[in-house]
Enzyme design. Structure first.
Site, PDB file in Angstrom:
ATOM      1  N   HIS A  75       0.832  -1.219   0.000  1.00 27.75           N
ATOM      2  CA  HIS A  75       0.000   0.000   0.000  1.00 27.75           C
ATOM      3  C   HIS A  75       0.862   1.263   0.000  1.00 27.75           C
ATOM      4  O   HIS A  75       0.512   2.267   0.638  1.00 27.75           O
ATOM      5  CB  HIS A  75      -0.948   0.036   1.203  1.00 27.75           C
ATOM      6  CG  HIS A  75      -1.990  -1.049   1.204  1.00 27.75           C
ATOM      7  ND1 HIS A  75      -3.272  -0.854   0.752  1.00 27.75           N
ATOM      8  CD2 HIS A  75      -1.941  -2.344   1.607  1.00 27.75           C
ATOM      9  CE1 HIS A  75      -3.974  -1.977   0.888  1.00 27.75           C
ATOM     10  NE2 HIS A  75      -3.183  -2.895   1.398  1.00 27.75           N
ATOM     11  N   ASN A 147     -10.379  -2.649   2.708  1.00 25.31           N
ATOM     12  CA  ASN A 147     -10.086  -2.645   1.278  1.00 25.31           C
ATOM     13  C   ASN A 147     -11.376  -2.384   0.504  1.00 25.31           C
ATOM     14  O   ASN A 147     -12.459  -2.370   1.077  1.00 25.31           O
ATOM     15  CB  ASN A 147      -9.507  -3.988   0.834  1.00 25.31           C
ATOM     16  CG  ASN A 147      -8.025  -4.143   1.167  1.00 25.31           C
ATOM     17  OD1 ASN A 147      -7.312  -3.162   1.351  1.00 25.31           O
ATOM     18  ND2 ASN A 147      -7.572  -5.380   1.239  1.00 25.31           N
ATOM     19  N   HIS A 339      -3.651   0.915  12.479  1.00 25.70           N
ATOM     20  CA  HIS A 339      -3.366  -0.307  13.254  1.00 25.70           C
ATOM     21  C   HIS A 339      -4.697  -0.907  13.709  1.00 25.70           C
ATOM     22  O   HIS A 339      -5.510  -0.209  14.315  1.00 25.70           O
ATOM     23  CB  HIS A 339      -2.488   0.070  14.451  1.00 25.70           C
ATOM     24  CG  HIS A 339      -2.239  -1.035  15.428  1.00 25.70           C
ATOM     25  ND1 HIS A 339      -2.361  -2.366  15.108  1.00 25.70           N
ATOM     26  CD2 HIS A 339      -1.854  -1.003  16.723  1.00 25.70           C
ATOM     27  CE1 HIS A 339      -2.066  -3.099  16.163  1.00 25.70           C
ATOM     28  NE2 HIS A 339      -1.767  -2.299  17.163  1.00 25.70           N
TER      29      HIS A 339
END
Ligand code: HEM
Length: 538
Positions: A75, A147, A339
């Site tokens: 990414h 995603n 995270h």
């Protein structure tokens, strides 16, 4: 007791901050001494040599020499924006997360990305897109790191280095898979057939979005929600774009890759600057938290599976509006660190083995990428909740902590923070029962069905979407040098659908193999097609 000094929150400093630069009208050194000239080195006479004592020259060049940080291991290519999330209150029955209470507004930062390309690669390549959202809630930051596709290639995080090694540029030639030889990618997905579901999403129009503004987003994993009464439910997160889901055609994507490789980045920036603020609705599919952790026979811990929307409706719980472009790409978009362990009270993790590994990976990689353990103090990463932790020192420490010593219990330092216990707003790990079972390196048998949902996706497509999928498989597989890999992938396609397999085989000039598993008996899911869907409106 002694007061505790803590890092100011982003809210207090008005992140992004220019506190450490660009104050006053005069050009200065990093130490604030005003400079008369920054265009000429200090020399022994106009014809030199340059003097070693030119501390301004050395500061300027040395800092420049260290401007680059490592790009993300995946990414790396992305674009971000600030915004506001407003909760409808419809999730209050299932989660006690404060930011989901009716009418609550929360600042967010979103980073969209491709997965495989490096920082300078093109936006319009066929790839999965990241859709990562940082909610700066007053109960601690919540990162929803998703995603634009609802499933993932692998079921266990231990395979993540393998799939990424297979898909990244070749170690010898450094030629990206997306533009040249494709053997390792197709070798991986044909040998690890659990990847076939994510792969068909990639080969569909979802792999070449028109714009970040026209992408859905998915948390992929099943999460565990906890309400005020301590009751739990399982849930999947969905983002639905107000503009609907739209894709480029393959030809457009190819042309744009050459003409405007920054197409998606530019589109996001221009739309926000023009006041056409992109919007999404956040929704949840909610499932009972049963010991089996299944719904309608679907294993909710298997990240290669969806739950069709016909079986579990996506219930809207809030609205996201992106309304501010970053002031500084590096400070914000590059340094933002997401995270999965950033969870507010009311949202907890499940045992999905892909999720479990991700809980380790993000903090770990950011220690290298962002230079040590204090990157949570970077303005874009600072929580908007009060921070009073017992983490100390380390490279780039910005806080000036007071007190004798940060340990608990502590009879000398009454100023040390105290654990919240059962107090309101405290995060509680849901005391789910952990199986009494022998240690094994194995998957549950329910993870073994690699084809029925791939067939479900294929059967749900409109004729034009099917045509695009056939062409995408044919084009991409056509780039493989090794015939054995093409033949192995055709065997997987045969297990998905005979028409798909025959058409791709014809395109490749190879015979179509017979299926090796019985074709799944599944009904199409209209919600999977991009054609003819209804999307949120005003
Ligand atoms: C980065 C999504 C699986 C490791 C990212 C980013 C997204 C993402 C959106 C970009 C974050 C950003 O914009 O800064 C996902 C999704 C997954 C998945 C949806 C599966 C459902 C995994 C797994 C691992 C992993 C299994 C490792 C075990 C990483 C790493 C980064 C990353 C190391 C770079 C983070 C950084 O440098 O800040 N992922 N990922 N991901 N992901 Fe994942």
């Amino acid at each position: 007791g002694a007061p505790q000094t803590r890092t100011p929150t982003g809210a207090e400093t008005g992140a992004p901050t220019t506190a450490n630069g660009q104050q006053g009208a005069y050009l200065t050194t990093a130490n604030g001494a005003r400079l008369r000239d920054t265009d000429h080195s200090l020399k022994a006479g106009p014809r030199g040599p340059v003097l070693l004592q030119d501390h301004h020259l050395r500061e300027k060049i040395t800092h420049f020499d260290h401007e680059r940080i490592p790009e993300r291991v995946v990414h790396a290519r992305g674009a971000g924006a600030h915004g506001v999330f407003t909760a409808y209150g419809s999730a209050e029955a299932v989660t006690r997360a404060g930011f989901l209470k009716k009418g609550r507004e929360t600042e967010v930062f979103v980073r969209f990305s491709t997965v495989l390309g490096s920082r300078g690669s093109a936006d319009t390549v066929r790839d999965t897109r990241g859709f990562a959202t940082k909610f700066y809630t007053d109960e601690g930051t919540f990162d929803l790191v998703g995603n634009n596709m609802p499933v993932f290639f692998i079921q266990d995080a231990i395979k993540f280095p393998d799939i990424i090694h297979a898909a990244k540029p070749h170690p010898d030639r450094e030629i990206p898979q997306a533009q040249s030889a494709h053997d390792t990618f197709w070798d991986f997905v044909s040998l690890h057939t659990e990847a076939q579901h994510h792969t068909i999403w990639n080969m569909s129009d979802r792999g070449i979005p028109r714009s970040y503004r026209t992408m859905e987003g998915f948390g992929v994993h099943t999460f565990r929600l906890v309400n005020e009464a301590g009751e739990t439910a399982l849930a999947k997160f969905h983002w639905k774009p107000k503009l609907g889901v739209h894709s480029l055609t393959w030809e457009e994507a190819q042309l744009l890759g050459g003409i405007d490789p920054d197409f998606h980045r530019r589109d996001l920036y221009d739309a926000i600057e023009a006041g056409a603020y992109p919007e999404w609705e956040l929704g949840i599919q909610v499932f009972p938290d049963t010991p089996e952790e299944t719904f309608a026979g679907i294993d909710l811990l298997d990240p290669t599976k969806i739950v069709p929307e016909e079986l579990a409706e996506v219930q809207p719980i809030g609205r996201l509006v992106l309304n501010r472009t970053p002031t500084n790409f590096f400070a914000e978009t590059e340094q933002v660190a997401f995270h999965l362990g950033h969870l507010p009270p009311g949202i907890d993790v499940t045992n999905d083995p892909l999720l479990q590994g991700r809980l380790f990976s993000y903090l770990d990689t950011q220690l290298t990428r962002l230079g040590g353990p204090n990157f949570p103090q970077i303005p874009i990463n600072r929580p908007h909740a009060a921070v009073n932790d017992m983490l100390r020192d380390g490279f780039h420490q910005h806080a000036v902590h007071a007190g004798v010593a940060p340990y608990r219990p502590n009879s000398l330092d009454g100023g040390n923070p105290f654990p919240a216990g059962d107090a309101e707003h405290a995060f509680v790990d849901v005391p789910v029962t952990v199986a009494q079972a022998p240690k094994v390196r194995a998957n549950p048998a329910s993870f073994d069905d690699h084809y029925s949902q791939v067939r479900l996706f294929w059967l749900s497509m409109s004729p034009v979407e099917k045509e695009h999928i056939i062409r995408a498989y044919t084009f991409e597989l056509g780039k493989c040098y090794h015939q054995a890999i093409k033949e192995r992938q055709l065997r997987s396609l045969a297990n998905i659908d005979p028409v798909l397999c025959e058409q791709v085989a014809t395109g490749l000039g190879l015979p179509a193999p017979q299926p090796t598993v019985p074709l799944a008996d599944v009904a199409p899911s209209p919600a999977l097609s991009q054609v003819g869907r209804e999307w949120p409106s005003d």
